[in-house]
Design a protein around this motif. Structure first.
Motif, short mmCIF file in Angstrom:
data_model
loop_
_atom_site.label_atom_id
_atom_site.label_comp_id
_atom_site.label_asym_id
_atom_site.label_seq_id
_atom_site.Cartn_x
_atom_site.Cartn_y
_atom_site.Cartn_z
N GLN A 375 0.85 -1.19 0.00
CA GLN A 375 0.00 0.00 0.00
C GLN A 375 0.90 1.25 0.00
OE1 GLN A 375 -2.53 -0.02 3.45
NE2 GLN A 375 -2.98 -2.20 3.27
N PRO A 376 0.46 2.31 -0.67
CA PRO A 376 1.27 3.54 -0.67
C PRO A 376 1.56 4.05 0.75
CG PRO A 376 -0.51 3.71 -2.27
CD PRO A 376 -0.73 2.43 -1.53
N ASP A 377 0.68 3.75 1.69
CA ASP A 377 0.89 4.17 3.08
C ASP A 377 2.17 3.59 3.68
OD1 ASP A 377 -1.08 5.93 3.56
OD2 ASP A 377 -2.39 4.55 4.68
N PHE A 378 2.65 2.50 3.12
CA PHE A 378 3.87 1.89 3.68
C PHE A 378 5.14 2.58 3.19
CE2 PHE A 378 1.41 -2.39 3.69
CZ PHE A 378 0.69 -1.97 4.78
N GLU A 379 5.01 3.37 2.12
CA GLU A 379 6.22 4.00 1.56
C GLU A 379 7.04 4.73 2.63
OE1 GLU A 379 4.67 6.45 -1.55
OE2 GLU A 379 4.47 4.79 -2.98
N PRO A 380 6.41 5.65 3.39
CA PRO A 380 7.23 6.36 4.39
C PRO A 380 7.74 5.45 5.49
CG PRO A 380 4.90 6.97 4.58
CD PRO A 380 5.03 6.16 3.33
N VAL A 381 7.03 4.37 5.76
CA VAL A 381 7.47 3.44 6.81
C VAL A 381 8.78 2.77 6.40
CG1 VAL A 381 6.89 1.35 8.08
CG2 VAL A 381 5.11 3.02 7.58
N PHE A 382 8.86 2.32 5.15
CA PHE A 382 10.11 1.72 4.67
C PHE A 382 11.21 2.78 4.62
CE2 PHE A 382 7.76 -1.43 1.59
CZ PHE A 382 6.99 -1.86 2.65
N LYS A 517 0.30 0.26 11.80
CA LYS A 517 -0.55 -0.36 10.79
C LYS A 517 0.29 -1.28 9.90
CE LYS A 517 -3.71 0.94 7.08
NZ LYS A 517 -3.50 1.62 5.80
N ALA A 518 1.45 -0.78 9.47
CA ALA A 518 2.32 -1.60 8.63
C ALA A 518 2.79 -2.83 9.39
CB ALA A 518 3.52 -0.77 8.16
#
Ligand code: SF4
Ligand code: NI
Ligand code: NI
Length: 709
Positions: A375-382, A517-518
């Motif tokens: 999900q695009p929401d994970f981009e900043p998490v990585f 969430k991630a």
């Protein structure tokens, strides 16, 4: 001599030494002279934890010394040996604290001596995540310098925190081996008594995180045995004092591995003879049951979390990429499956060997990932993990994030063959490793041409960051369907639960709602669970029936009710690794906040370690709250008590860090301009009376609010 005799004789010797040292000190300074270690709220930590009594002056120390005698029973039984070991450790603590009398600085670089509470709190998160899988205590001199250094290096490469006592420190120095807390190799001191400084860390961990009651020696020893993954490596020859200290270590649950073969007795799983020093590492990990995550990455330098804090000085650097001077950026992009070729690493532009030594350049790297569950929401998490990934490379330093990054490559790493593509290898391997549940394919593009970097930064990265920020700023506790729990810290704080919401991140500062969430998607049975929030009980303090239920279940019943927005009513608990601590200031009706990095006084008459000791261990303490830095500017910060308007004091550095966001929130909530100008700091005062006078002059809103108590 039996092992018992050796322990007892070592204990007696240290006991007599301590007696003399205390008596001499009393003669010199008088018995009212204060004794304490710097920057701890638990002085003297080990004695306090074992007996429940604090020692403040030489008179108290003399009494404590008498109490220690009662532990020194002399039956040839295991328990007597263990307690004599503990007695030896306590004597060591007494001898060490005498070195600090009158504000003396007995340890100087590279030696550390006593370690402050703040260091232990910082270790909390890496220990629970397994980033630091264990703590090694190496005592004495290895048969050769090479063997000693090789052993230290082997632990360091596994991320294990290494502490050194005695001759091994000289061996490291002789070999020019870099030591320091930033590379997780901490020389404590040359005297055997300095070993108490690492014991003190383990014991304070029990007080800070474990909510162990001082004086409950059994609970203390059970805690360190079960939860502190420490072990001892003691080089031959062992004298009786070291043997007695070893008995103390074993009493705390820390196995001792030694190459001493004469006059020693094996105790299964606890006292282990390993004549081959090159096998100390494997033997120790097995004895303490420590598992090491193996990351095999094809690069010419070491890759280990111990190198995360490594500093590369200008004179040692081969090249530098500096986002504050030229265009640089790092970015994760989610792509369609057919747009990504797995493990493709592309360098577009010149490689490191085409740059002049000591020169500065642009760099941009884009990690493109694809996966069914991505999900695009994970981009900043990585992306936020890149800092740690790249820093773990030996000889590479990374600071900042997004388009404000800086990378330095050392000459040593360059000479070892490190090139730009290896950065790509590391990013690829780590992203695949850690996020395999959602990343099926991953490719990395590295740009080193100035024109490319400028274009990518301005046309690709900045728009992406802006877009994300917009989404984040519109995300509120009300706008999301669920919250998440985090129970990672239960490894140390068995009943602590963080409830993570968009407007309240985990108190360690490392877990945002998106991170949680991630983490949940990646490992549905892991530390982050969905918490529904459908049955509101009280909107004012942010209490929900379903949140209460989850917290009760996740804390194994230790916690029944928790509010999200109040510091006074059913406040959230703290483990111990919080970035900041907030406490009520009764004279102004406000609250003071202080952070781990600030060592000085606050108007509450307490320093960070002292304030921090008021809460923790997963217990609710109204009036005190551990929290993340980012939470300070949240509209939900103590909302029930009126919100950030209550903040009357913060250390200047912290205030500078959060000022823009705090001012913005205050403007929005209360229509106040430049609210931070009305918050005091240590350059203004740390005295409560002066504080109120200053706040009055500034017309601080807290003064006219309702009292909190
Ligand atoms: Fe520990 Fe809470 Fe941070 Fe999770 S969010 S790591 S439980 S402090
Ligand atoms: Ni530019
Ligand atoms: Ni914690």
């Amino acid at each position: 001599m039996t092992l018992f005799d050796r322990v007892f004789s070592g204990n007696d010797a240290v006991y007599a030494l301590t007696e003399n040292a205390i008596d001499d000190a009393i003669k010199k300074y008088g018995e009212d002279k204060a004794v304490k270690f710097p920057d701890t709220a638990y002085s003297l930590p080990c004695y306090y934890a074992v007996t429940g009594t604090k020692v403040a002056d030489l008179k108290g120390l003399k009494e404590a010394h008498g109490v220690v005698k009662t532990l020194m029973t002399r039956e040839p039984r295991l328990n007597d040996a263990f307690m004599s070991g503990v007695a030896t450790a306590l004597c060591a603590e007494f001898i060490e604290v005498l070195k600090y009398i009158d504000g003396a600085v007995p340890y100087e670089e590279p030696l550390y001596g006593h370690l402050p509470d703040a260091v232990i709190r910082e270790l909390g998160v890496p220990l629970v995540t397994g980033d630091i899988p264990g703590v090694a205590v190496i005592i004495g001199g290895a048969p050769t310098t090479e063997e000693g250094v090789a052993l230290v290096k082997s632990y360091q490469a596994q991320g294990i925190l290494v502490t050194l006592v005695g001759e091994i420190i000289d061996q490291c120095a002789e070999a020019g081996y870099k030591t320091g807390a930033n590379v997780r190799v901490i020389p404590l001191g040359k005297d055997i008594t300095s070993v108490i400084h690492v014991v003190s860390v383990a014991i304070r961990a029990a007080l800070i995180f474990g909510n162990i009651k001082p004086g409950d020696a059994n609970a203390l020893m059970e805690y360190t045995m079960k939860r502190v993954p420490a072990f001892v490596n003691a080089f031959a020859p062992l004298d009786d004092v070291i043997v007695a200290c070893g008995a103390g270590a074993i009493a705390l649950g820390f196995p001792v591995v030694t190459n001493e073969t004469e006059n020693i007795f094996k105790v299964p799983k606890s006292l282990i003879v390993q004549p081959d020093v090159s096998k100390f590492n494997a033997t120790s990990l097995e004895a303490r049951d420590i598992k090491i995550k193996i990351t095999n990455i094809d690069i010419p330098v070491a890759f280990a979390s111990a190198f995360e804090g490594e500093i590369i000085r200008r004179k040692d650097m081969q090249v530098e990429f500096d986002g504050s001077r030229v265009d640089c950026c790092e970015l994760v992009k989610a792509k369609d499956m057919n747009e990504v070729e797995d493990h493709k690493i592309e360098l577009i532009g010149p490689d490191l060997d085409e740059f002049e030594v000591g020169s500065k350049h642009s760099i941009a790297y884009i990690v493109e990932v694809a996966g069914k569950n991505m999900q695009p929401d994970f981009e900043p998490v990585f992306e936020r993990k890149f800092h740690s990934y790249i820093n773990c490379m030996e000889g590479v330093m990374h600071t900042g994030q997004r388009d404000m990054i800086r990378l330095r490559i050392s000459k040593d790493a360059f000479d070892a063959g490190l090139r730009a593509k290896h950065i790509g290898e590391v990013l690829y391997a780590q992203v695949k490793n850690e996020f395999e549940a959602v990343v099926d394919k991953c490719q990395v593009k590295i740009y080193t041409n100035e024109a490319d970097c400028t274009r990518i930064r301005h046309e690709v990265a900045i728009p992406a960051f802006d877009h994300r920020d917009e989404r984040l700023s519109t995300m509120t506790d009300e706008s999301v369907p669920v919250y998440y729990s985090c129970i990672l810290c239960q490894a140390f704080s068995p009943s602590h639960v963080c409830v993570v919401t968009p407007e309240r991140l985990g108190l360690c500062g490392a877990v945002s709602w998106l991170d949680a969430k991630a983490t949940h998607e990646l490992d549905p049975n892991g530390p982050c669970q969905v918490i529904t929030k459908e049955k509101m009980i009280d909107e004012r303090i942010g209490e929900y029936e379903d949140v209460d239920e989850s917290v009760k279940r996740l804390s194994q019943g230790a916690l029944e009710e928790v509010s999200l927005y109040s510091i006074m009513e059913k406040p959230m608990t703290s483990c111990g690794c919080f970035e900041c601590i907030c406490g009520i200031e009764p004279f102004s009706n406000g609250v003071c906040i202080t952070n781990r990095e600030y060592a000085g006084q606050t108007p509450l008459g307490m320093t960070f370690p002292e304030l921090a000791s008021m809460t923790g261990g997963g217990v609710q303490t109204p009036g005190f709250m551990g929290h993340g830095k980012h939470f300070i500017a949240s509209k939900k910060f103590m909302k029930a008590e009126g919100g950030i308007e209550r903040i009357v004091w913060m250390p200047k550095d912290l205030k500078d860090q959060v000022a823009d966001r705090v001012n913005e929130t205050a403007k929005e909530l209360y229509g106040i301009d430049n609210f931070c100008d009305r918050i005091a700091d240590e350059t203004i005062t740390t005295d409560p009376e002066e504080l109120v006078a200053w706040l009055t002059e500034k017309n601080h809103p807290a003064l006219s609010m309702e009292p909190m108590i």
